[in-house]
Enzyme design. Structure first.
Site, short mmCIF file in Angstrom:
data_model
loop_
_atom_site.label_atom_id
_atom_site.label_comp_id
_atom_site.label_asym_id
_atom_site.label_seq_id
_atom_site.Cartn_x
_atom_site.Cartn_y
_atom_site.Cartn_z
CB ALA A 18 -0.94 -0.01 1.21
CE LYS A 41 7.08 -1.83 13.39
NZ LYS A 41 6.23 -1.92 14.56
CB ALA A 52 1.25 -11.80 0.07
CD GLU A 122 -5.68 -17.86 -2.00
OE1 GLU A 122 -5.12 -17.98 -0.91
OE2 GLU A 122 -5.67 -16.83 -2.67
CG ASP A 223 3.59 0.30 15.30
OD1 ASP A 223 3.22 -0.62 16.04
OD2 ASP A 223 4.79 0.56 15.09
CG HIS A 244 -4.22 -18.70 6.78
ND1 HIS A 244 -4.14 -20.04 6.51
CD2 HIS A 244 -4.21 -18.07 5.59
CE1 HIS A 244 -4.09 -20.22 5.19
NE2 HIS A 244 -4.13 -19.03 4.61
NE ARG A 290 -7.80 -17.37 4.19
CZ ARG A 290 -6.95 -16.53 3.66
NH1 ARG A 290 -6.69 -15.41 4.27
NH2 ARG A 290 -6.37 -16.81 2.53
CG HIS A 349 -3.56 -14.64 7.71
ND1 HIS A 349 -2.25 -14.87 7.35
CD2 HIS A 349 -4.23 -14.40 6.54
CE1 HIS A 349 -2.14 -14.78 6.03
NE2 HIS A 349 -3.31 -14.49 5.52
NE ARG A 384 -7.62 -10.83 4.13
CZ ARG A 384 -6.67 -11.53 3.53
NH1 ARG A 384 -6.47 -11.41 2.24
NH2 ARG A 384 -5.90 -12.34 4.22
P1 FAD Z 1 2.33 -4.21 5.27
O1 FAD Z 1 2.72 -4.92 4.06
O2 FAD Z 1 2.22 -4.99 6.51
O3 FAD Z 1 3.33 -3.02 5.49
C1 FAD Z 1 3.30 -2.23 6.65
C2 FAD Z 1 4.54 -1.37 6.68
O4 FAD Z 1 4.44 -0.41 7.73
C3 FAD Z 1 5.82 -2.13 6.96
O5 FAD Z 1 6.82 -1.61 6.13
C4 FAD Z 1 6.13 -1.81 8.43
O6 FAD Z 1 7.48 -1.90 8.76
C5 FAD Z 1 5.65 -0.38 8.47
N1 FAD Z 1 5.32 0.14 9.80
C6 FAD Z 1 4.50 -0.40 10.73
N2 FAD Z 1 4.41 0.41 11.79
C7 FAD Z 1 5.18 1.49 11.53
C8 FAD Z 1 5.50 2.68 12.24
N3 FAD Z 1 5.02 2.93 13.46
N4 FAD Z 1 6.34 3.57 11.67
C9 FAD Z 1 6.87 3.33 10.45
N5 FAD Z 1 6.60 2.23 9.74
C10 FAD Z 1 5.76 1.33 10.26
N6 FAD Z 1 -3.18 -11.03 1.17
C11 FAD Z 1 -3.56 -11.27 -0.11
O7 FAD Z 1 -4.36 -10.52 -0.66
N7 FAD Z 1 -3.04 -12.34 -0.78
C12 FAD Z 1 -2.15 -13.21 -0.21
O8 FAD Z 1 -1.71 -14.15 -0.85
C13 FAD Z 1 -1.77 -12.98 1.13
N8 FAD Z 1 -0.91 -13.82 1.74
C14 FAD Z 1 -0.45 -13.48 2.99
C15 FAD Z 1 0.52 -14.29 3.58
C16 FAD Z 1 1.07 -13.93 4.80
C17 FAD Z 1 2.12 -14.80 5.44
C18 FAD Z 1 0.61 -12.76 5.46
C19 FAD Z 1 1.19 -12.37 6.78
C20 FAD Z 1 -0.39 -12.00 4.90
C21 FAD Z 1 -0.92 -12.34 3.67
N9 FAD Z 1 -1.90 -11.56 3.06
C22 FAD Z 1 -2.29 -11.84 1.78
C23 FAD Z 1 -2.34 -10.32 3.67
C24 FAD Z 1 -1.57 -9.18 3.01
O9 FAD Z 1 -0.25 -9.58 2.78
C25 FAD Z 1 -1.55 -7.93 3.85
O10 FAD Z 1 -2.85 -7.62 4.29
C26 FAD Z 1 -1.03 -6.77 3.04
O11 FAD Z 1 0.21 -7.11 2.48
C27 FAD Z 1 -0.90 -5.53 3.90
O12 FAD Z 1 -0.19 -4.59 3.17
P2 FAD Z 1 0.06 -3.15 3.81
O13 FAD Z 1 0.83 -2.38 2.79
O14 FAD Z 1 -1.21 -2.60 4.29
O15 FAD Z 1 0.94 -3.45 5.09
C1 SIN Z 2 -2.77 -17.68 1.49
O1 SIN Z 2 -1.97 -17.80 0.58
O2 SIN Z 2 -3.38 -18.62 2.01
C2 SIN Z 2 -3.03 -16.32 2.04
C3 SIN Z 2 -3.94 -15.60 1.15
C4 SIN Z 2 -4.55 -14.43 1.83
O3 SIN Z 2 -4.34 -14.21 3.02
O4 SIN Z 2 -5.30 -13.71 1.16
#
Ligand code: FAD
Ligand code: SIN
Length: 548
Positions: A18, A41, A52, A122, A223, A244, A290, A349, A384
């Site tokens: 994001a 951070k 992911a 999925e 955070d 999950h 899920r 998850h 979700r």
């Molecule tokens: P993140 O990718 O979590 O990034 C957050 C960022 O903020 C990081 O860089 C962190 O260091 C930073 N940060 C946090 N707090 C602070 C602070 N106080 N100050 C400065 N920086 C900070 N979703 C799907 O749609 N498909 C998938 O296949 C899938 N697989 C997944 C597998 C795993 C193992 C996990 C854990 C999640 C998965 N998800 C999946 C969910 C998805 O990955 C996340 O919801 C999504 O990537 C979140 O993206 P984001 O950019 O919001 O946050």
């Molecule tokens: C997974 O690969 O099972 C994670 C997919 C998701 O969290 O959307």
């Protein structure tokens, strides 16, 4: 004041998909005369996004099986009717553009031998519509392409300043609810900085680390949500934590490596140690939503059974090709999927709730936006649909940039007394030290309390126990404003987030989606009616109204 003060056009907190995508699109399309600050951070590439596996939803014209209406129906059904229809429709309709633009940013989605995109399946999806990268390394593939673009694209890089090892610790919100920027803390140098901008964007990811067992990396301590809570932003749907069903469960290890749902999408089946394929009685079998599968596994484990994935249905060659990282990680842990079942258990998850936002990330505080997992747009409702999260990150970041492109983003340093008082607190040279506390032990305590009492199954009694235990830690730690280290800030944030989840779970006296109350097992909310739990403090002087 001894501390550094800087101004930017936009401050983005977080370098997951994001945050990175928003920074790229802003630099490409908006006028940012004073530049963009991206602070994160840990390192630029550490985040949930990186891990992911399964993929990202793309409702593409070339996929003749699929349609926007099917994707909308699947999303709303998985979310138990609590999703906002207009949000679901908007995000679904924009998925094609999001996928094409990711490709333009350098993301190479997997293709078959005819160079057509590969779609996988999925849980709770009615058709194959999920795109992936490197088999089971979708997040890594997208994150890598975006990081490369931010660092090396000459039309973008000069507009973006990157601060690593730097965390946002408090928002600068004035007496009229305008966000003017934030205070950052460099965890290596221990220096604070006052950062001002007409727009601040929180893209800090989810809350998984609040639980003992989680698929999320250590940076995921809620955070952004905690900063929002402290600033009295509206928060929504925090009772809905997604567990999950299938994380790798190894004896003597708390870590939970994900075994992607797409492993079941490609044919693997859940089995217990008695050889029972226990999901076969459900209409959607192993690909039920899920929350349903997680509760079924929980029930098996509670009976003393062990639960495994039987991947033999996929075929060894296909498994190795399709899930190279899962194959490798299993092997490293002495699980050879050519002959062994994979031991699995549920793990925290994803957080369906978050800072209440519109689809462009607008929060209830002026000039403050939230995107990605930190936000709650109401796409996901009570549960979700798999692979909708990455899509939401990209579509909402894009929409945010559309909104900001129409604004004047000249930096300004407008400080009222409220903001000044916040800055002064951090400008004092002395950091408050907490040498008396074992922060790691306190964090572990929070994680255990949440896992044992606010997990897959909750009751009023377990939730009240959790609240009382969390309050005890809070009393010792006195929810500090100014802390001495990254770990202390994370603990402070985890305590705020934990209370927020508990309170939301206490107020929803029904079972729906990921929120299961053993003492209120029926669902009261009529299908489609979004009776959400929005919390807002009317009296700013009294934090207890929103968090205790
Ligand atoms: P993140 O990718 O979590 O990034 C957050 C960022 O903020 C990081 O860089 C962190 O260091 C930073 N940060 C946090 N707090 C602070 C602070 N106080 N100050 C400065 N920086 C900070 N979703 C799907 O749609 N498909 C998938 O296949 C899938 N697989 C997944 C597998 C795993 C193992 C996990 C854990 C999640 C998965 N998800 C999946 C969910 C998805 O990955 C996340 O919801 C999504 O990537 C979140 O993206 P984001 O950019 O919001 O946050
Ligand atoms: C997974 O690969 O099972 C994670 C997919 C998701 O969290 O959307």
């Amino acid at each position: 004041m001894p501390m550094k003060h800087s101004t930017y056009s936009v401050i983005i907190v977080g370098s997951g998909i994001a945050g990175l995508y928003a920074a790229i699109k802003l630099a490409q399309t908006a006028k940012v005369p004073d530049g963009i600050l991206l602070l994160t951070k840990s390192t630029l590439s550490e985040c949930n996004s990186r891990y992911a596996q399964g993929g990202i939803v793309g409702v593409l014209d070339e996929n003749k099986q699929d349609s926007i209406s099917l994707h909308i129906a699947d999303t709303i059904k998985a979310g138990c009717g609590l999703s906002d229809f207009n949000v679901v429709k908007f995000i679904s309709e924009n998925s094609q553009h999001a996928i094409k633009d990711l490709m333009a940013c350098g993301v190479n989605f997997d293709r078959n031998e005819h160079n057509q995109l590969n779609f996988t399946l999925e849980g709770a999806h009615s058709v194959r519509r999920i795109l992936h990268v490197g088999g089971d390394a979708t997040g890594y593939g997208i994150e890598k392409a975006l990081v490369e673009k931010i660092k090396n694209d000459k039309s973008i890089a000069p507009n973006i300043t990157i601060y690593e090892q730097t965390l946002a610790v408090e928002l600068l919100v004035d007496a009229n609810d305008n966000c003017r920027g934030l205070i950052s803390f460099n965890s290596a140098t221990k220096e604070y900085e006052a950062l001002y901008a007409p727009v601040t964007v929180l893209a800090t990811g989810g809350t998984g680390q609040v639980y003992k067992y989680t698929t999320n990396p250590s940076v995921t301590t809620g955070d952004g949500l905690a900063l929002g809570i402290k600033a009295h932003a509206d928060i929504k749907d925090m009772e809905f934590i997604q567990f999950h069903p299938t994380a790798l469960s190894l004896e003597n290890s708390d870590s939970r490596f994900l075994i992607s749902e797409s492993v079941r999408g490609e044919g693997a089946k859940l089995i217990n140690q008695n050889g029972e394929y226990f999901m076969q009685n459900h209409p959607q079998k192993d690909l039920a939503p899920r929350d349903v599968v997680a509760r079924e596994i929980y029930s098996q484990l509670s009976k003393g059974n062990k639960v495994f994935l039987d991947a033999s249905f996929i075929g060894i060659d296909k498994f190795k090709r399709r899930f190279p990282n899962i194959y490798k990680t299993c092997l490293e842990n002495n699980i050879d999927i050519t002959k062994d079942y994979i031991p699995v258990a549920p793990a925290a998850h994803y957080c369906m709730g978050g800072l209440k936002t519109e689809v462009n990330g607008k929060t209830s505080i002026n000039n403050l936006y939230a995107i990605g997992e930190t936000a709650c747009t109401s796409l996901h409702g009570a549960n979700r649909l798999a692979s909708n999260s990455l899509l939401e990150c990209v579509v909402c970041a894009y929409e945010l940039v559309n909104t900001l492109s129409k604004q004047n983003l000249h930096s300004s340093k407008i400080i009222d007394e409220t903001v000044l008082n916040t800055i002064k607190k951090y400008a004092d040279s002395e950091n408050e030290s907490s040498e008396d506390f074992d922060i790691k032990a306190l964090k572990d305590k929070v994680k255990n309390i949440m896992w044992n009492n606010v997990g897959i199954i909750r009751t009023e009694s377990s939730l009240l126990t959790a609240l009382s235990e969390i309050n005890k830690i809070d009393e010792i730690f006195v929810s500090k404003d100014k802390c001495a280290s990254l770990d202390e800030y994370e603990l402070r944030n985890m305590l705020l987030v934990a209370k927020c989840i508990i309170n939301a779970a206490l107020s929803r006296k029904e079972s729906i989606g990921a929120h299961y109350r053993a003492d209120f097992q029926t669902t009261n909310t009529p299908l489609g009616e979004h009776a959400c739990t929005v919390e807002k403090s009317e009296d700013k002087a009294d934090d207890s109204k929103i968090i205790a």
